[in-house]
Design a protein around this motif. Structure first.
Motif, PDB file in Angstrom:
ATOM      1  N   ARG A 276       4.921   7.279  -4.822  1.00  0.00           N
ATOM      2  CA  ARG A 276       5.083   5.668  -4.774  1.00  0.00           C
ATOM      3  C   ARG A 276       4.753   5.151  -3.615  1.00  0.00           C
ATOM      4  NH1 ARG A 276      10.489   3.940  -8.178  1.00  0.00           N
ATOM      5  NH2 ARG A 276       9.983   4.375  -9.980  1.00  0.00           N
ATOM      6  N   SER A 277       5.107   5.946  -2.266  1.00  0.00           N
ATOM      7  CA  SER A 277       4.952   5.564  -0.984  1.00  0.00           C
ATOM      8  C   SER A 277       3.292   5.429  -0.789  1.00  0.00           C
ATOM      9  CB  SER A 277       5.324   6.416  -0.018  1.00  0.00           C
ATOM     10  OG  SER A 277       6.950   6.522  -0.070  1.00  0.00           O
TER      11      SER A 277
ATOM     12  N   ASP B 152       1.831   2.754  -2.682  1.00  0.00           N
ATOM     13  CA  ASP B 152       2.036   1.127  -2.044  1.00  0.00           C
ATOM     14  C   ASP B 152       1.477   1.128  -0.766  1.00  0.00           C
ATOM     15  OD1 ASP B 152       4.010   0.738  -3.941  1.00  0.00           O
ATOM     16  OD2 ASP B 152       5.905   1.284  -2.816  1.00  0.00           O
TER      17      ASP B 152
ATOM     18  N   ASP C 151       0.415  -2.157   1.151  1.00  0.00           N
ATOM     19  CA  ASP C 151       1.717  -2.149   2.122  1.00  0.00           C
ATOM     20  C   ASP C 151       1.823  -1.196   2.973  1.00  0.00           C
ATOM     21  OD1 ASP C 151       4.055  -2.416   3.059  1.00  0.00           O
ATOM     22  OD2 ASP C 151       5.181  -1.937   0.823  1.00  0.00           O
TER      23      ASP C 151
END
Length: 144
Positions: free
Chosen positions: A9-10, A13, A18
């Motif tokens: 997910r990191s 993102d 992000d």
């Protein structure tokens, strides 16, 4: 939710824009480290990165390819590269970045090796599938 899900997910993102949030690693010893996710998207400027790309020959398997840093550089050199990772988001990112042969592997690659005269079980499987006459290289970040 396991740590690899959070890792994926990191990466996703960051890839989607992000770029501010760090990745925080928690160890069993109670230690915490903050890592910039940008490290998985960096240019290959370190000597070990450059050496790995320059020394590669023939067909290359990039096991644990992450976001495809080395794979993309090897493709630019004209090499045939198969990139595998077991984090689904990493594979999706590689494909979007232009990695031609990116696959999800269900096999976890050990991060710490000992010097042994014979390859470990997973290395034997890699050699069986990818042929003789090749090289098996592993990049490791050494700490002081």
């Amino acid at each position: 939710m396991n740590s690899w899900t959070l890792h994926g997910r990191s990466l996703w993102d960051y890839f989607m824009g992000d770029t501010a949030a760090p990745m925080v690693l928690h160890s069993d010893l109670g230690e915490h480290d903050k890592l910039a996710v940008a490290g998985w998207f960096r240019d290959l400027t370190g000597p070990s990165d450059r050496a790995a790309v320059e020394l590669a020959r023939g067909r290359v398997l990039d096991a644990g390819a992450g976001t495809g840093l080395h794979t993309l550089a090897l493709q630019k050199r004209g090499l045939s590269v198969c990139a595998i990772d077991f984090v689904p988001e990493a594979v999706a990112i590689m494909r979007r970045r232009g990695v031609r042969d990116a696959s999800r592997s269900s096999t976890w690659i050990p991060t710490r090796w000992r010097r042994t005269p014979r390859p470990s079980g997973w290395a034997c499987e890699v050699m069986r599938q990818y042929g003789n006459g090749g090289y098996l290289a592993r990049l490791t970040r050494l700490s002081s």
